[in-house]
Design a protein around this motif. Structure first.
Motif, PDB file in Angstrom:
ATOM      1  N   LYS A   1       0.965  -1.151   0.075  1.00  0.00           N
ATOM      2  CA  LYS A   1       0.007   0.167   0.064  1.00  0.00           C
ATOM      3  C   LYS A   1       0.737   1.190  -0.087  1.00  0.00           C
ATOM      4  CE  LYS A   1      -3.608  -2.199   2.771  1.00  0.00           C
ATOM      5  NZ  LYS A   1      -4.492  -2.081   4.078  1.00  0.00           N
ATOM      6  N   PRO A   2       0.322   2.573  -0.334  1.00  0.00           N
ATOM      7  CA  PRO A   2       1.079   3.722  -0.327  1.00  0.00           C
ATOM      8  C   PRO A   2       1.710   3.837   1.086  1.00  0.00           C
ATOM      9  CG  PRO A   2      -1.043   3.969  -1.401  1.00  0.00           C
ATOM     10  CD  PRO A   2      -0.959   2.671  -0.827  1.00  0.00           C
ATOM     11  N   VAL A   3       2.859   4.631   1.406  1.00  0.00           N
ATOM     12  CA  VAL A   3       3.431   4.886   2.464  1.00  0.00           C
ATOM     13  C   VAL A   3       3.618   6.499   2.752  1.00  0.00           C
ATOM     14  CG1 VAL A   3       5.648   4.549   3.667  1.00  0.00           C
ATOM     15  CG2 VAL A   3       4.523   2.686   2.505  1.00  0.00           C
ATOM     16  N   ASP A   4       3.471   7.001   3.940  1.00  0.00           N
ATOM     17  CA  ASP A   4       3.820   8.317   4.230  1.00  0.00           C
ATOM     18  C   ASP A   4       4.722   8.089   5.333  1.00  0.00           C
ATOM     19  OD1 ASP A   4       4.224  10.846   5.471  1.00  0.00           O
ATOM     20  OD2 ASP A   4       1.923  11.100   5.647  1.00  0.00           O
ATOM     21  N   VAL A   5       6.215   8.548   4.833  1.00  0.00           N
ATOM     22  CA  VAL A   5       7.413   8.137   5.563  1.00  0.00           C
ATOM     23  C   VAL A   5       8.471   9.422   5.808  1.00  0.00           C
ATOM     24  CG1 VAL A   5       8.535   7.174   3.458  1.00  0.00           C
ATOM     25  CG2 VAL A   5       9.318   6.498   5.817  1.00  0.00           C
ATOM     26  N   VAL A   6       9.041   9.513   6.860  1.00  0.00           N
ATOM     27  CA  VAL A   6       9.845  10.496   7.174  1.00  0.00           C
ATOM     28  C   VAL A   6      11.313   9.724   7.506  1.00  0.00           C
ATOM     29  CG1 VAL A   6      10.788  12.398   8.640  1.00  0.00           C
ATOM     30  CG2 VAL A   6       8.473  12.149   8.348  1.00  0.00           C
ATOM     31  N   GLN A   7      12.278  10.088   6.592  1.00  0.00           N
ATOM     32  CA  GLN A   7      13.617   9.472   6.857  1.00  0.00           C
ATOM     33  C   GLN A   7      14.781  10.336   7.030  1.00  0.00           C
ATOM     34  OE1 GLN A   7      14.074   8.157   2.591  1.00  0.00           O
ATOM     35  NE2 GLN A   7      12.809   6.358   2.796  1.00  0.00           N
ATOM     36  N   LEU A   8      15.767   9.715   7.886  1.00  0.00           N
ATOM     37  CA  LEU A   8      16.969  10.246   8.311  1.00  0.00           C
ATOM     38  C   LEU A   8      18.094   9.654   7.369  1.00  0.00           C
ATOM     39  CD1 LEU A   8      18.823  12.224  10.112  1.00  0.00           C
ATOM     40  CD2 LEU A   8      18.751  10.123  11.706  1.00  0.00           C
ATOM     41  N   TYR A   9      18.805  10.563   6.676  1.00  0.00           N
ATOM     42  CA  TYR A   9      20.021   9.972   6.074  1.00  0.00           C
ATOM     43  C   TYR A   9      21.309  10.415   7.133  1.00  0.00           C
ATOM     44  CZ  TYR A   9      16.798   9.883   2.064  1.00  0.00           C
ATOM     45  OH  TYR A   9      15.572   9.877   1.654  1.00  0.00           O
TER      46      TYR A   9
ATOM     47  N   ARG B   1       8.971   9.247  17.274  1.00  0.00           N
ATOM     48  CA  ARG B   1       8.232  10.818  17.657  1.00  0.00           C
ATOM     49  C   ARG B   1       9.410  11.900  17.255  1.00  0.00           C
ATOM     50  NH1 ARG B   1       6.331   8.467  22.319  1.00  0.00           N
ATOM     51  NH2 ARG B   1       7.884   9.232  23.350  1.00  0.00           N
ATOM     52  N   LEU B   2      10.634  11.611  17.549  1.00  0.00           N
ATOM     53  CA  LEU B   2      11.525  12.514  17.049  1.00  0.00           C
ATOM     54  C   LEU B   2      11.967  12.701  15.462  1.00  0.00           C
ATOM     55  CD1 LEU B   2      14.550  11.617  19.535  1.00  0.00           C
ATOM     56  CD2 LEU B   2      13.294  13.612  19.624  1.00  0.00           C
ATOM     57  N   LEU B   3      11.726  11.699  15.101  1.00  0.00           N
ATOM     58  CA  LEU B   3      11.962  11.632  13.466  1.00  0.00           C
ATOM     59  C   LEU B   3      10.698  12.170  12.726  1.00  0.00           C
ATOM     60  CD1 LEU B   3      13.901  11.039  11.158  1.00  0.00           C
ATOM     61  CD2 LEU B   3      13.116   8.690  11.282  1.00  0.00           C
ATOM     62  N   LEU B   4       9.640  12.003  13.133  1.00  0.00           N
ATOM     63  CA  LEU B   4       8.159  12.531  12.669  1.00  0.00           C
ATOM     64  C   LEU B   4       8.292  14.146  12.882  1.00  0.00           C
ATOM     65  CD1 LEU B   4       5.434   9.780  13.414  1.00  0.00           C
ATOM     66  CD2 LEU B   4       6.648  10.434  11.319  1.00  0.00           C
ATOM     67  N   SER B   5       8.987  14.432  13.839  1.00  0.00           N
ATOM     68  CA  SER B   5       8.836  16.081  14.026  1.00  0.00           C
ATOM     69  C   SER B   5       9.661  16.522  12.976  1.00  0.00           C
ATOM     70  CB  SER B   5       9.469  16.133  15.690  1.00  0.00           C
ATOM     71  OG  SER B   5      10.638  15.855  15.605  1.00  0.00           O
ATOM     72  N   ALA B   6      10.575  15.920  12.512  1.00  0.00           N
ATOM     73  CA  ALA B   6      11.336  16.532  11.602  1.00  0.00           C
ATOM     74  C   ALA B   6      10.540  16.896  10.210  1.00  0.00           C
ATOM     75  CB  ALA B   6      12.644  15.426  11.107  1.00  0.00           C
ATOM     76  N   ALA B   7       9.550  16.333   9.985  1.00  0.00           N
ATOM     77  CA  ALA B   7       8.573  16.562   8.802  1.00  0.00           C
ATOM     78  C   ALA B   7       8.131  18.020   8.633  1.00  0.00           C
ATOM     79  CB  ALA B   7       7.457  15.694   8.852  1.00  0.00           C
TER      80      ALA B   7
ATOM     81  N   ASP C   1      16.155  27.137  11.310  1.00  0.00           N
ATOM     82  CA  ASP C   1      16.046  25.921  10.514  1.00  0.00           C
ATOM     83  C   ASP C   1      17.211  24.934  10.871  1.00  0.00           C
ATOM     84  OD1 ASP C   1      13.473  26.632   9.763  1.00  0.00           O
ATOM     85  OD2 ASP C   1      14.083  26.919   7.863  1.00  0.00           O
ATOM     86  N   THR C   2      18.390  25.742  10.649  1.00  0.00           N
ATOM     87  CA  THR C   2      19.634  25.271  10.801  1.00  0.00           C
ATOM     88  C   THR C   2      19.915  24.658  12.188  1.00  0.00           C
ATOM     89  OG1 THR C   2      20.649  26.389   9.119  1.00  0.00           O
ATOM     90  CG2 THR C   2      22.295  25.410  10.576  1.00  0.00           C
ATOM     91  N   LEU C   3      19.500  25.578  13.290  1.00  0.00           N
ATOM     92  CA  LEU C   3      19.867  25.041  14.272  1.00  0.00           C
ATOM     93  C   LEU C   3      18.922  23.834  14.950  1.00  0.00           C
ATOM     94  CD1 LEU C   3      20.076  28.291  17.038  1.00  0.00           C
ATOM     95  CD2 LEU C   3      22.100  26.344  16.628  1.00  0.00           C
ATOM     96  N   PHE C   4      17.430  23.955  14.408  1.00  0.00           N
ATOM     97  CA  PHE C   4      16.603  22.784  14.668  1.00  0.00           C
ATOM     98  C   PHE C   4      17.115  21.491  14.006  1.00  0.00           C
ATOM     99  CE2 PHE C   4      13.227  19.866  13.642  1.00  0.00           C
ATOM    100  CZ  PHE C   4      12.280  19.912  15.026  1.00  0.00           C
ATOM    101  N   ARG C   5      17.547  21.301  12.897  1.00  0.00           N
ATOM    102  CA  ARG C   5      18.081  20.346  12.252  1.00  0.00           C
ATOM    103  C   ARG C   5      19.185  19.812  12.777  1.00  0.00           C
ATOM    104  NH1 ARG C   5      18.324  22.745   8.018  1.00  0.00           N
ATOM    105  NH2 ARG C   5      20.486  22.928   7.537  1.00  0.00           N
ATOM    106  N   GLN C   6      20.194  20.490  13.154  1.00  0.00           N
ATOM    107  CA  GLN C   6      21.380  20.169  13.687  1.00  0.00           C
ATOM    108  C   GLN C   6      21.322  19.448  14.916  1.00  0.00           C
ATOM    109  OE1 GLN C   6      24.173  23.454  13.263  1.00  0.00           O
ATOM    110  NE2 GLN C   6      24.830  22.861  11.325  1.00  0.00           N
TER     111      GLN C   6
END
Length: 316
Positions: free
Chosen positions: A119-127, A161-167, A177-182
């Protein structure tokens, strides 16, 4: 200045899967953003890549029946979609799992597997480059072998939860944005080291806050209206600390992370200008470093529950 992150959205006509292809041999593997674009056959809703090689991407993709080839990043995934069963094959190993909020999937760098997702997927990914994971391990004084485990729909609500917040990590203000992402990437790395390396990692406790002079200098840098670099890397370097220890010591001293402190400061600046000046909303947005009036209004409303114009009208 830290190089600006690359942002791609579904409205970016130039952001085809081919955009992400890099001239790397298959022996080395593709960068995660390139390989995901290839195998998913679409473009991300949002993707941010920075100079460290780390990245965060939000995808919505169709059912997948194909092979994810080796990548030069660890890929960590969290889901925001309907519950569904899936299958992952690595060599002779077959693993079934259930995608749902609260679980994570990890593809260690260099590994390859076939995926069957109906099925279709809604996903947040960290590289995450392995070098970034090793840096956090060194800064946190973690004495353990750093080898991420392969995970398939593994229950881990903290990482999820941490990763989904990155969306929703972009508010249209480069410094914020830079501070939050880092900070988020370092926090996720710490969590991965503690929960997904096979050997429980003992994170060293905070030993105290910043020295008063260093704290004052850090706050002055964050307050600066000039073009000064307020990335976590720059703040930590100026304090003579690692990113990991600076962030923990700053929060020990102020009760807030650097990102939360700067966000609060920007809100105070915004409310002061809205209350005490006749500057237009657009002018205030530009002064505070937002990319647009819309981005400023969205960030302001998220923090106060009101639009800037409604708040101004109520307070006058």
């Amino acid at each position: 200045m830290v190089p600006s992150p690359m942002l791609f959205t579904s409205k970016d006509a130039s952001a085809t899967p081919e955009t992400y292809e890099r001239n790397l041999s298959m022996q080395d593997g593709r960068p995660a953003d390139a390989e995901m674009a290839r195998v998913l056959g679409t473009t991300p809703i949002r993707m941010v890549l920075d100079s460290s090689g780390a990245g965060i991407a939000h995808w919505k993709h169709d059912p997948l029946h194909g092979v994810v080839e080796p990548m030069t990043h660890h890929v960590i995934m969290s889901y925001n979609c309907a519950v569904q069963r899936m299958e992952r094959r690595s060599g002779k190993s077959v693993v079934t799992g259930t995608f749902r909020p609260g679980v994570v999937t990890i593809i260690p760098e260099g590994s390859s597997s076939r995926w069957d997702i109906p099925k279709p997927v809604d996903v947040v990914q960290l590289y995450l480059p392995h070098a970034s994971l090793m840096r956090v391990a060194d800064e946190a004084d973690i004495a353990t072998q750093v080898n991420l485990l392969e995970r398939t729909a593994q229950p881990d609500p903290v990482t999820s939860r941490l990763l989904l917040s990155a969306a929703d990590c972009l508010v249209g203000n480069e410094a914020l944005d830079t501070l939050f992402r880092q900070q988020l990437i370092d926090l996720l790395s710490t969590r991965l080291l503690a929960a997904h390396t096979g050997v429980p990692a003992a994170i060293q406790p905070v030993k105290g806050g910043l020295a008063p002079k260093i704290l004052h200098r850090s706050i002055e840098r964050l307050r600066s209206d000039s073009d000064v670099d307020v990335s976590l890397t720059a703040l930590a370097s100026d304090a003579g600390l690692s990113r990991f220890h600076f962030c923990r010591a700053f929060k020990e001293s102020t009760g807030l992370s650097p990102h939360a402190w700067l966000r609060q400061h920007r809100l105070e600046q915004a409310t002061d200008m809205l209350r005490n000046t006749d500057a237009s909303i657009m002018s205030i947005a530009t002064t505070l470093g937002y990319a647009s009036q819309t981005a400023f209004a969205a960030a302001f409303r998220k923090l106060t529950g009101e639009t800037p114009s409604d708040w101004r009208q109520r307070m006058r």
